[in-house]
Design a protein around this motif. Structure first.
Motif, PDB file in Angstrom:
ATOM      1  N   ALA A 262     -51.480  64.746  -7.616  1.00 18.79           N
ATOM      2  CA  ALA A 262     -51.380  63.661  -6.537  1.00 18.79           C
ATOM      3  C   ALA A 262     -51.772  62.384  -6.846  1.00 18.79           C
ATOM      4  N   VAL A 263     -51.023  61.342  -6.185  1.00 19.16           N
ATOM      5  CA  VAL A 263     -51.026  59.878  -6.455  1.00 19.16           C
ATOM      6  C   VAL A 263     -51.305  58.841  -5.280  1.00 19.16           C
ATOM      7  N   ALA A 264     -52.394  57.860  -5.261  1.00 16.28           N
ATOM      8  CA  ALA A 264     -52.463  57.182  -4.372  1.00 16.28           C
ATOM      9  C   ALA A 264     -52.424  55.543  -4.988  1.00 16.28           C
ATOM     10  N   ILE A 265     -51.861  54.695  -4.333  1.00 16.52           N
ATOM     11  CA  ILE A 265     -51.795  53.285  -4.983  1.00 16.52           C
ATOM     12  C   ILE A 265     -52.687  52.396  -3.923  1.00 16.52           C
TER      13      ILE A 265
ATOM     14  N   VAL B 263     -53.403  47.885 -11.791  1.00 14.36           N
ATOM     15  CA  VAL B 263     -52.225  47.085 -11.710  1.00 14.36           C
ATOM     16  C   VAL B 263     -52.446  45.431 -11.660  1.00 14.36           C
ATOM     17  N   ARG B 264     -51.739  44.845 -12.659  1.00 12.46           N
ATOM     18  CA  ARG B 264     -51.727  43.748 -13.026  1.00 12.46           C
ATOM     19  C   ARG B 264     -50.465  42.775 -12.889  1.00 12.46           C
ATOM     20  N   ASP B 265     -50.861  41.301 -12.750  1.00  8.99           N
ATOM     21  CA  ASP B 265     -49.540  40.566 -12.661  1.00  8.99           C
ATOM     22  C   ASP B 265     -50.190  39.399 -13.385  1.00  8.99           C
ATOM     23  N   GLY B 266     -49.586  39.142 -14.967  1.00  8.58           N
ATOM     24  CA  GLY B 266     -49.905  38.138 -15.532  1.00  8.58           C
ATOM     25  C   GLY B 266     -51.098  38.126 -15.747  1.00  8.58           C
TER      26      GLY B 266
ATOM     27  N   GLU C 202     -53.705  39.119 -13.952  1.00  2.00           N
ATOM     28  CA  GLU C 202     -54.571  39.145 -12.511  1.00  2.00           C
ATOM     29  C   GLU C 202     -54.513  40.281 -12.002  1.00  2.00           C
ATOM     30  N   ALA C 203     -55.803  41.163 -11.615  1.00  4.21           N
ATOM     31  CA  ALA C 203     -55.692  42.597 -10.969  1.00  4.21           C
ATOM     32  C   ALA C 203     -55.281  42.366  -9.386  1.00  4.21           C
ATOM     33  N   LEU C 204     -54.245  43.096  -9.053  1.00  5.43           N
ATOM     34  CA  LEU C 204     -53.945  43.333  -7.943  1.00  5.43           C
ATOM     35  C   LEU C 204     -54.332  44.718  -7.119  1.00  5.43           C
ATOM     36  N   GLY C 205     -54.627  45.501  -8.031  1.00  7.58           N
ATOM     37  CA  GLY C 205     -54.998  47.016  -7.223  1.00  7.58           C
ATOM     38  C   GLY C 205     -54.954  48.099  -8.352  1.00  7.58           C
ATOM     39  N   SER C 206     -54.824  49.380  -7.883  1.00  9.60           N
ATOM     40  CA  SER C 206     -54.941  50.220  -8.969  1.00  9.60           C
ATOM     41  C   SER C 206     -54.073  51.566  -8.457  1.00  9.60           C
ATOM     42  N   ILE C 207     -53.985  52.518  -9.465  1.00  7.46           N
ATOM     43  CA  ILE C 207     -53.045  53.629  -9.147  1.00  7.46           C
ATOM     44  C   ILE C 207     -53.962  54.846  -9.625  1.00  7.46           C
ATOM     45  N   TRP C 208     -53.849  55.771  -8.802  1.00  5.69           N
ATOM     46  CA  TRP C 208     -54.832  57.112  -9.366  1.00  5.69           C
ATOM     47  C   TRP C 208     -54.092  58.215  -9.094  1.00  5.69           C
ATOM     48  N   VAL C 209     -54.044  59.021 -10.114  1.00 10.15           N
ATOM     49  CA  VAL C 209     -53.324  60.381 -10.131  1.00 10.15           C
ATOM     50  C   VAL C 209     -54.624  61.387 -10.336  1.00 10.15           C
ATOM     51  N   GLN C 210     -54.755  62.443  -9.346  1.00 11.33           N
ATOM     52  CA  GLN C 210     -55.776  63.639  -9.148  1.00 11.33           C
ATOM     53  C   GLN C 210     -55.143  64.462 -10.069  1.00 11.33           C
ATOM     54  N   LEU C 211     -56.323  65.179 -10.802  1.00  7.69           N
ATOM     55  CA  LEU C 211     -55.838  66.447 -11.555  1.00  7.69           C
ATOM     56  C   LEU C 211     -56.057  67.749 -10.661  1.00  7.69           C
ATOM     57  N   GLY C 212     -55.336  68.487 -10.728  1.00  6.21           N
ATOM     58  CA  GLY C 212     -55.111  69.644 -10.023  1.00  6.21           C
ATOM     59  C   GLY C 212     -55.677  70.934 -10.753  1.00  6.21           C
ATOM     60  N   SER C 213     -55.183  72.075 -10.230  1.00  5.18           N
ATOM     61  CA  SER C 213     -55.676  73.371 -11.305  1.00  5.18           C
ATOM     62  C   SER C 213     -54.849  73.355 -12.605  1.00  5.18           C
TER      63      SER C 213
ATOM     64  N   GLU D 188     -46.084  52.793 -16.572  1.00  3.14           N
ATOM     65  CA  GLU D 188     -44.928  51.947 -16.345  1.00  3.14           C
ATOM     66  C   GLU D 188     -44.942  52.064 -14.642  1.00  3.14           C
ATOM     67  N   GLY D 189     -45.855  52.979 -13.946  1.00  2.00           N
ATOM     68  CA  GLY D 189     -45.769  52.542 -12.354  1.00  2.00           C
ATOM     69  C   GLY D 189     -46.541  51.511 -12.059  1.00  2.00           C
ATOM     70  N   ALA D 190     -47.591  51.145 -12.813  1.00  2.00           N
ATOM     71  CA  ALA D 190     -48.345  49.827 -12.482  1.00  2.00           C
ATOM     72  C   ALA D 190     -47.343  48.631 -12.888  1.00  2.00           C
ATOM     73  N   ARG D 191     -46.528  48.676 -14.008  1.00  2.00           N
ATOM     74  CA  ARG D 191     -45.648  47.657 -13.816  1.00  2.00           C
ATOM     75  C   ARG D 191     -44.669  47.431 -12.731  1.00  2.00           C
ATOM     76  N   LEU D 192     -44.212  48.505 -12.117  1.00  2.00           N
ATOM     77  CA  LEU D 192     -43.347  48.817 -11.174  1.00  2.00           C
ATOM     78  C   LEU D 192     -43.934  48.255  -9.651  1.00  2.00           C
ATOM     79  N   ALA D 193     -45.313  48.743  -9.703  1.00  2.00           N
ATOM     80  CA  ALA D 193     -46.065  48.354  -8.343  1.00  2.00           C
ATOM     81  C   ALA D 193     -46.338  46.873  -8.621  1.00  2.00           C
TER      82      ALA D 193
END
Length: 536
Positions: free
Chosen positions: A157-160, A227-230, A232-243, A256-261
């Motif tokens: 599961a992912v949260a941005i 998540v960075r742009d040049g 500069e920090a803009l935010g973060s992406i988190w993926v939760q480990l399941g079972s 790759e997701g950080a680049r696209l976000a």
């Protein structure tokens, strides 16, 4: 025929009014007239200002506080606005709907429960989250689809999130496992408070690649990346480990997701900064004379309804410091706490920071128990976050928003009392502090000049110094007992006759039977007592 939404394989920027209506729902905004259907492309929200005639409205969503003028729809048509948003005030505006359909102008209605400022933020945030980026990779279409794409490829599961730990988007893949921390974050659209938050986010921001956040008893492990742009920090992406374990290339998927976000979050930051500046300008206009009615309505404030003004500031004599913060920065932070608290009680308000203080105009009476409860809670949280010593002053109840400038003066006067020697507690109401404000004015006036040797208290002090007596102490106890000999003697641990004897001798120094002398002595003794008491 060339698809107007594509050119050379690059997708154009823009969403439609249909997306706006579907995303916000009829409880927030509903159509009154859709002469061109829901597929009309929409641009930025603009708050209507009758005094600004040259604002570019091309494709704009025009938000109209107050009563629409008779030529509003003509202006919207001539300046090519995508839609006009009004309030029907409980009545169906049939004439305006008919005129909108005749002219071909899209007309929408905003809920009474939402302020114009809130709607502005919703529309602009929706555009920032859903506008396609100029990117050939379809996975960059919007933050929600990007979150789903990362979740499917990484296996969790992912949260941005942005830098304020607001949850901007999240995956909704069927069957994905989530813990309570993620569930609460989605429901509140903000990461819940947790003792490890500061350390965890600092680790993510320091790392150059995806990094694991350690196992905690109350939530599942997460793989996160900044998540960075040049740089500069803009935010973060988190993926939760399941079972089951994450995909072997989960770290590369996150990178790759950080680049696209990054372009999404960069544009969202710009939208937020723009809104913040515009909001600050509208907020300042509430305290100018005459008050800007459109600015008041943009915050959802009712012009003729009772209201009050609150000023929150820091007692300069308070112990402790504000680690790494200026007064202005701390006031901005407290304004966010206050805005969220008022919103949770569904109180209409305009909240901002002015000159190092948090200031709010609130649609409720000044002596409301709910308001006092909110302020106590906010001051408590402020002490934990930005240091101790914050106090609140509340104006008298205002009959109209047009009295906001006077209310600000009153709130600051009350704040000055609770931060000063006459203050009691953390919250002061102007109506209840009249005596203290009078004494404060007298104290300020007396401090601006030297004491006259013939003043009653000066004469007694000098007599005590020369003769070794304690007439000032005697006088203070007697007056504190409301001139009752028995009670005064008990406080001094004297026999009543001894106190009577002292008072007869004191009467030879000053005429303590004269009511004017008694008044002067009582006032001087009280000011002297206050002057030696620590403030706050």
């Amino acid at each position: 025929m060339t698809d107007p939404n594509t050119a050379n394989g690059i997708r154009s920027v823009g969403i439609t009014l249909g997306v706006l209506l579907d995303s916000l729902g009829p409880e927030v905004i509903r159509p009154l007239a859709l002469p061109h259907g829901p597929s009309v492309a929409m641009g930025s929200p603009v708050i209507h200002d009758v005094e600004q005639a040259n604002v570019d409205l091309t494709d704009a969503v025009l938000l109209v506080p107050g009563s629409p003028g008779p030529d509003l729809l003509d202006k919207a048509l001539n300046r090519r606005a995508a839609a006009v948003v009004v309030r029907a005030r409980g009545e169906a505006p049939e004439v305006m709907i008919a005129e909108a359909n005749r002219l071909g102008v899209t007309l929408l209605e905003c809920s009474e429960d939402l302020s114009w400022g809130q709607l502005y933020v919703l529309v602009d945030t929706l555009r920032a989250l859903r506008d396609p980026i100029l990117e050939q990779d379809d996975r960059a279409a919007d933050l929600f689809s990007l979150a789903n794409d990362i979740a499917l490829r990484a296996g969790g599961a992912v949260a941005i999130e942005d830098l304020s730990m607001r949850v901007l988007s999240y995956s909704s893949v069927p069957g994905q496992e989530v813990d309570d921390l993620r569930r609460d974050g989605i429901l509140g659209r903000r990461v819940p408070d947790h003792p490890t938050n500061a350390e965890d986010y600092a680790n993510v921001m320091r790392a150059g690649t995806a990094t694991w956040i350690g196992v905690q008893a109350d939530f599942r492990p997460r793989l996160a990346i900044a998540v960075r742009d040049g740089g500069e920090a803009l935010g973060s992406i988190w993926v939760q480990l399941g079972s089951t374990p994450l995909a072997s290339n989960a770290a590369e998927v996150l990178a790759e997701g950080a680049r696209l976000a990054a372009p999404h979050l960069a544009r969202l930051n710009v939208a937020t900064d723009t809104d913040r500046r515009q909001r600050a300008e509208r907020f300042a206009r509430l305290f100018r004379t005459p008050v800007d009615h459109q600015a008041a309505e943009s915050f959802g404030l009712q012009l003729e309804a009772p209201a009050s003004v609150v000023a929150i500031g820091r007692n300069e004599n308070a112990q402790g410091s504000m680690p790494g913060r200026s007064a202005e920065s701390a006031a901005v932070h407290i304004s966010v706490l206050l805005r969220m608290a008022l919103s949770s009680y569904r109180l209409e308000s305009a909240v901002g920071s002015l000159e190092g203080q948090t200031v709010a105009v609130i649609g409720t009476v000044a002596d409301s128990p709910v308001l006092r409860k909110i302020l106590a809670s906010v001051l408590g949280r402020a002490a934990d976050v930005v240091g101790a010593g914050w106090r609140a002053g509340v104006s008298r109840t205002l009959n109209s928003i047009t009295d906001a400038p006077t209310g600000l003066v009153q709130a600051r006067q009350a704040l000055g009392v609770v931060c000063g020697s006459f203050g009691h507690g953390e919250i002061g109401n102007h109506k209840e502090l009249a005596a203290s404000m009078f004494l404060l004015e007298v104290q300020d006036a007396l401090q601006s000049r030297d004491a006259h040797p013939s003043e009653p208290l000066s004469r007694i002090v000098e007599y005590d110094r020369l003769q070794g007596t304690e007439y000032v102490k005697t006088l203070r106890s007697w007056m504190a007992a409301h001139y009752d000999i028995a009670r005064g003697a008990e406080a001094l641990v004297l026999h009543p006759n001894t106190l009577r004897h002292r008072l007869r001798r004191l009467a030879k120094v000053v005429d303590i039977e004269d009511p004017d002398v008694r008044l002067a002595l009582a006032l001087q003794l009280r000011l002297q007592e206050i002057g030696t008491k620590p403030a706050g």
